[in-house]
Design an enzyme around this catalytic site. Structure first.
Site, PDB file in Angstrom:
ATOM      1  N   GLY A   9     -44.345  22.389  28.955  1.00  0.00           N
ATOM      2  CA  GLY A   9     -44.562  22.308  30.409  1.00  0.00           C
ATOM      3  C   GLY A   9     -43.494  21.469  31.069  1.00  0.00           C
ATOM      4  O   GLY A   9     -43.769  20.623  31.918  1.00  0.00           O
ATOM      5  N   ALA A  10     -42.226  21.744  30.685  1.00  0.00           N
ATOM      6  CA  ALA A  10     -41.115  20.882  31.137  1.00  0.00           C
ATOM      7  C   ALA A  10     -40.543  21.301  32.487  1.00  0.00           C
ATOM      8  O   ALA A  10     -39.686  20.602  33.027  1.00  0.00           O
ATOM      9  CB  ALA A  10     -40.004  20.884  30.085  1.00  0.00           C
ATOM     10  N   ARG A  12     -42.080  21.807  35.529  1.00  0.00           N
ATOM     11  CA  ARG A  12     -42.631  21.310  36.802  1.00  0.00           C
ATOM     12  C   ARG A  12     -43.365  19.993  36.590  1.00  0.00           C
ATOM     13  O   ARG A  12     -43.704  19.622  35.468  1.00  0.00           O
ATOM     14  CB  ARG A  12     -43.610  22.341  37.385  1.00  0.00           C
ATOM     15  CG  ARG A  12     -42.924  23.593  37.852  1.00  0.00           C
ATOM     16  CD  ARG A  12     -43.858  24.535  38.596  1.00  0.00           C
ATOM     17  NE  ARG A  12     -44.730  25.282  37.701  1.00  0.00           N
ATOM     18  CZ  ARG A  12     -46.059  25.238  37.748  1.00  0.00           C
ATOM     19  NH1 ARG A  12     -46.676  24.502  38.642  1.00  0.00           N
ATOM     20  NH2 ARG A  12     -46.774  25.962  36.902  1.00  0.00           N
ATOM     21  N   SER A 135     -56.014  13.036  30.439  1.00  0.00           N
ATOM     22  CA  SER A 135     -56.320  12.817  31.863  1.00  0.00           C
ATOM     23  C   SER A 135     -57.389  11.742  31.963  1.00  0.00           C
ATOM     24  O   SER A 135     -58.200  11.589  31.046  1.00  0.00           O
ATOM     25  CB  SER A 135     -56.857  14.105  32.486  1.00  0.00           C
ATOM     26  OG  SER A 135     -57.456  13.843  33.737  1.00  0.00           O
ATOM     27  N   TYR A 148     -62.417  21.320  32.331  1.00  0.00           N
ATOM     28  CA  TYR A 148     -61.131  20.612  32.273  1.00  0.00           C
ATOM     29  C   TYR A 148     -61.332  19.236  31.621  1.00  0.00           C
ATOM     30  O   TYR A 148     -60.592  18.853  30.705  1.00  0.00           O
ATOM     31  CB  TYR A 148     -60.549  20.455  33.685  1.00  0.00           C
ATOM     32  CG  TYR A 148     -59.268  19.657  33.744  1.00  0.00           C
ATOM     33  CD1 TYR A 148     -58.055  20.218  33.367  1.00  0.00           C
ATOM     34  CD2 TYR A 148     -59.269  18.325  34.181  1.00  0.00           C
ATOM     35  CE1 TYR A 148     -56.879  19.489  33.421  1.00  0.00           C
ATOM     36  CE2 TYR A 148     -58.091  17.587  34.237  1.00  0.00           C
ATOM     37  CZ  TYR A 148     -56.900  18.168  33.858  1.00  0.00           C
ATOM     38  OH  TYR A 148     -55.732  17.436  33.901  1.00  0.00           O
ATOM     39  N   ALA A 150     -63.686  18.266  29.642  1.00  0.00           N
ATOM     40  CA  ALA A 150     -64.019  18.422  28.220  1.00  0.00           C
ATOM     41  C   ALA A 150     -62.771  18.721  27.400  1.00  0.00           C
ATOM     42  O   ALA A 150     -62.593  18.194  26.295  1.00  0.00           O
ATOM     43  CB  ALA A 150     -65.052  19.535  28.049  1.00  0.00           C
ATOM     44  N   LYS A 152     -59.762  17.776  28.052  1.00  0.00           N
ATOM     45  CA  LYS A 152     -58.924  16.572  27.988  1.00  0.00           C
ATOM     46  C   LYS A 152     -59.569  15.508  27.095  1.00  0.00           C
ATOM     47  O   LYS A 152     -58.870  14.695  26.468  1.00  0.00           O
ATOM     48  CB  LYS A 152     -58.672  16.036  29.398  1.00  0.00           C
ATOM     49  CG  LYS A 152     -57.783  16.957  30.238  1.00  0.00           C
ATOM     50  CD  LYS A 152     -56.395  17.067  29.618  1.00  0.00           C
ATOM     51  CE  LYS A 152     -55.460  17.959  30.380  1.00  0.00           C
ATOM     52  NZ  LYS A 152     -54.100  17.957  29.816  1.00  0.00           N
ATOM     53  N   ILE A 181     -51.919  12.523  40.165  1.00  0.00           N
ATOM     54  CA  ILE A 181     -50.457  12.549  40.245  1.00  0.00           C
ATOM     55  C   ILE A 181     -50.042  13.719  41.131  1.00  0.00           C
ATOM     56  O   ILE A 181     -50.503  14.849  40.933  1.00  0.00           O
ATOM     57  CB  ILE A 181     -49.829  12.735  38.826  1.00  0.00           C
ATOM     58  CG1 ILE A 181     -50.450  11.755  37.811  1.00  0.00           C
ATOM     59  CG2 ILE A 181     -48.313  12.593  38.896  1.00  0.00           C
ATOM     60  CD1 ILE A 181     -50.225  10.293  38.056  1.00  0.00           C
TER      61      ILE A 181
END
Ligand code: NAP
Length: 240
Positions: A9-10, A12, A135, A148, A150, A152, A181
């Site tokens: 995921g570089a 963005r 997260s 989401y 769960a 993380k 963020i």
């Protein structure tokens, strides 16, 4: 040869800030992304030591191809940062088997597949750093983001267990738990919600991708050699 850093995921947001930090320090960065060819090309034009690799982290064959391409080119991966992730906000009653598959296959299965492909090379060298981007919701749970959260939380369990499993191979495994963020991930939130989130943050601002990049660089650095299995929060004090 300087260390080779693999970041998923570089293209963005947080992943891009991590990539730019390492690139500006002269490291070679292999950056996995799913769709954003033009953003990947932007990085190639800006940094001669950026290697874009298009692959969906939730697909085993694509991950194996991507990782063997990087090992083929450089012969090693010194640091892996599992950052690729997606979030979807809805009530649990409105989640479906398909949304479950989407969220878990990117956020948890993706980290599993990439780590499994990268690990043998690190174990052979008896050296490596793995950093998983979790997260704050994985720690504290977020309403409207049950799946989401769960996924993380699962990544935190993965981090702690793997840290114990590979410690004697000279590999550290840590997680970072960002707060709110400002990235594309927040695009669906209204200005009102963003300003409420800012007010709920003791440091009274939203995070910047660079706030997380700095933590990742620390966990990669020799200064963090005795740290493993930890979850480092960078959330402006949201979860204390
Ligand atoms: P973002 O701006 O939406 O960027 C996501 C990145 O992940 C993109 O580079 C995207 O590639 C890549 N990606 C998504 N699915 C992928 C897949 N299946 N295979 C390969 N690459 C994939 O997200 P972000 O806000 O920077 O978030 C990065 C990480 O931080 C995520 O794990 C997220 O859960 C976590 N996080 C974010 C926040 C926040 O407030 N932003 C807070 C806590 C944790 P393309 O550009 O090709 O689509």
């Amino acid at each position: 040869m300087k260390d080779i850093i693999l970041i998923t995921g570089a293209t963005r947001g947080i992943g891009r800030a991590i990539a730019e930090l390492f690139l500006n320090k002269g490291f070679t960065v292999a950056g996995i992304y799913k769709e954003s060819d033009s953003l990947a090309n932007e990085l190639v034009e800006k940094f001669e030591n950026f290697v874009p690799v298009k692959a969906d982290v939730s697909k085993k064959e694509e991950v194996e191809r991507a990782v063997s391409l990087i090992y083929g080119k450089f012969g090693k991966i010194d640091c892996l940062i599992n950052n690729a992730g997606i979030s979807e906000a809805r009530l649990l009653q409105d989640e479906t088997e398909e949304s479950y598959e989407r969220i878990f296959s990117t956020n948890m299965k993706g980290a599993f597949l990439v780590t499994k492909s990268v690990l043998p090379g690190m174990i052979n060298k008896k050296k490596g750093k793995i950093i998983n981007i979790s997260s704050m919701w994985g720690i504290t749970g977020g309403a409207m983001e049950v799946l989401y959260s769960a996924s993380k939380a699962a990544l935190i369990g993965f981090t702690k267990a793997l840290a114990k499993e590979v410690a004697l191979s000279g590999i550290t495994v840590n997680a970072v738990a960002p707060g709110v963020i400002k990235t594309d991930m927040l695009n669906s939130l209204s200005e009102d919600i963003l300003s409420e989130l800012k007010e709920e943050t003791p440091l009274n601002r939203l995070g910047k991708p660079e706030d997380i990049a700095g933590v990742c660089y620390f966990l990669y650095s020799d200064s963090a050699d005795f740290i493993t299995g930890q979850v480092v929060s960078a959330d402006g004090g949201m979860v204390i």
